[in-house]
Design a protein around this motif. Sequence first.
Motif, PDB file in Angstrom:
ATOM      1  N   LEU A 199       0.804  -1.256   0.076  1.00  0.00           N
ATOM      2  CA  LEU A 199      -0.090   0.182   0.065  1.00  0.00           C
ATOM      3  C   LEU A 199       0.970   1.279   0.014  1.00  0.00           C
ATOM      4  O   LEU A 199       0.565   2.336  -0.750  1.00  0.00           O
ATOM      5  N   ILE A 200       1.789   1.211   0.970  1.00  0.00           N
ATOM      6  CA  ILE A 200       2.856   2.530   0.802  1.00  0.00           C
ATOM      7  C   ILE A 200       3.428   2.535  -0.319  1.00  0.00           C
ATOM      8  O   ILE A 200       3.655   3.857  -0.809  1.00  0.00           O
ATOM      9  N   THR A 201       3.968   1.671  -0.863  1.00  0.00           N
ATOM     10  CA  THR A 201       4.736   1.726  -2.135  1.00  0.00           C
ATOM     11  C   THR A 201       4.148   2.185  -3.444  1.00  0.00           C
ATOM     12  O   THR A 201       4.309   3.029  -4.234  1.00  0.00           O
ATOM     13  N   ALA A 202       2.815   1.513  -3.348  1.00  0.00           N
ATOM     14  CA  ALA A 202       1.768   2.029  -4.483  1.00  0.00           C
ATOM     15  C   ALA A 202       1.413   3.543  -4.391  1.00  0.00           C
ATOM     16  O   ALA A 202       1.288   4.028  -5.292  1.00  0.00           O
ATOM     17  N   GLY A 203       0.976   3.658  -3.026  1.00  0.00           N
ATOM     18  CA  GLY A 203       0.700   5.200  -2.932  1.00  0.00           C
ATOM     19  C   GLY A 203       1.630   6.109  -3.106  1.00  0.00           C
ATOM     20  O   GLY A 203       1.468   7.440  -3.698  1.00  0.00           O
ATOM     21  N   ALA A 204       3.027   5.784  -2.642  1.00  0.00           N
ATOM     22  CA  ALA A 204       4.020   6.735  -3.021  1.00  0.00           C
ATOM     23  C   ALA A 204       4.433   6.769  -4.587  1.00  0.00           C
ATOM     24  O   ALA A 204       4.383   8.114  -4.894  1.00  0.00           O
ATOM     25  N   GLY A 205       4.059   5.715  -5.387  1.00  0.00           N
ATOM     26  CA  GLY A 205       4.344   6.124  -6.718  1.00  0.00           C
ATOM     27  C   GLY A 205       3.171   6.639  -7.304  1.00  0.00           C
ATOM     28  O   GLY A 205       3.174   7.727  -8.294  1.00  0.00           O
ATOM     29  N   THR A 206       2.036   6.759  -6.881  1.00  0.00           N
ATOM     30  CA  THR A 206       0.919   7.461  -7.384  1.00  0.00           C
ATOM     31  C   THR A 206       1.199   8.911  -6.923  1.00  0.00           C
ATOM     32  O   THR A 206       0.860   9.762  -8.134  1.00  0.00           O
ATOM     33  N   VAL A 207       1.532   9.182  -5.719  1.00  0.00           N
ATOM     34  CA  VAL A 207       1.670  10.440  -5.602  1.00  0.00           C
ATOM     35  C   VAL A 207       2.899  11.032  -6.485  1.00  0.00           C
ATOM     36  O   VAL A 207       2.701  12.304  -6.966  1.00  0.00           O
ATOM     37  N   ALA A 208       3.951  10.377  -6.516  1.00  0.00           N
ATOM     38  CA  ALA A 208       5.052  10.911  -7.382  1.00  0.00           C
ATOM     39  C   ALA A 208       4.635  11.037  -8.932  1.00  0.00           C
ATOM     40  O   ALA A 208       5.290  12.123  -9.342  1.00  0.00           O
ATOM     41  N   GLY A 209       3.932  10.426  -9.008  1.00  0.00           N
ATOM     42  CA  GLY A 209       3.305  10.503 -10.629  1.00  0.00           C
ATOM     43  C   GLY A 209       2.563  11.861 -10.723  1.00  0.00           C
ATOM     44  O   GLY A 209       2.537  12.490 -11.812  1.00  0.00           O
ATOM     45  N   ILE A 210       1.725  11.836  -9.930  1.00  0.00           N
ATOM     46  CA  ILE A 210       0.838  13.249  -9.931  1.00  0.00           C
ATOM     47  C   ILE A 210       1.679  14.404  -9.579  1.00  0.00           C
ATOM     48  O   ILE A 210       1.412  15.273 -10.524  1.00  0.00           O
ATOM     49  N   VAL A 211       2.757  14.383  -9.091  1.00  0.00           N
ATOM     50  CA  VAL A 211       3.606  15.460  -8.739  1.00  0.00           C
ATOM     51  C   VAL A 211       4.253  15.923 -10.346  1.00  0.00           C
ATOM     52  O   VAL A 211       4.478  16.949 -10.568  1.00  0.00           O
ATOM     53  N   LYS A 212       4.652  14.823 -10.619  1.00  0.00           N
ATOM     54  CA  LYS A 212       5.498  15.017 -11.878  1.00  0.00           C
ATOM     55  C   LYS A 212       4.634  15.470 -12.951  1.00  0.00           C
ATOM     56  O   LYS A 212       5.199  16.315 -13.750  1.00  0.00           O
TER      57      LYS A 212
END
Length: 242
Positions: free
Chosen positions: A222-235
């Motif tokens: 959950l944490i890894t997937a969430g972090a990837g999603t947030v990073a994608g949005i920011v990018k």
Amino acid sequence: MAGRKPTAGAVIQALGIGIGLVAMVGGFVLIALQYRPYQVPTGSMEPTVNAGQTVIAEKVSGSDIGRGDIVVFKDTDWGNTAMVKRVIGVGGDVVKCCDAQGRVTVNGVPVNETYLDENPTVGRAGPADQQFSATVPAGRLWLMGDNRAISEDSRVHLDQLGGTVPASTVVGRVEGVVLPLGSMHSIARTTVFDALPGRAATDHGPLGLAAYAAVGGGALVLITAGAGTVAGIVKRRRTRGA
């Protein structure tokens, strides 16, 4: 056109999700293969296990069980349902009640059973209560509930092979409470029989490790997937703003 190389962040995310899935699935599989849940309908094991709670027990051989283990067993002479009690005596032991302080003795040694309720609403078995003396035959067990005031255990089956049950009737060793969720906890191995020669309580299985792996693995996914999603949005926002 050559495909884009995965970024370091994508590789780390994939590794985190993969490791988390392996840990989560492995933990659940280990628990499913080695453990079974059993509901405890009565208060005979209070305060260790309360009425209505569901315990989880590792599948073990009764021949490996020692004094102090809490076991699930099914003996047709005691009824047709699985029961949960604590092993007080194993083959060759002489179990008696009680010394001047109301303690059960095993082979003449008083046992300070710290898991019993120190302030029971009804008096526990003592010198003025039910007296008994039983020799446990080889391959059999003497069992008692922690709530000595109400537990129907080896003491009420003295006319059936001295109250003992075959070790082969044991189907599991209790290691924790799983339901209700608010009362979930592990039950530690007792050390009160360690000073006596012979088989003391056995070491618990991998329940704790498996549970941590399952929960930790799920959290990592959950944490890894969430972090990837947030990073994608920011990018994407940065790209649009450029």
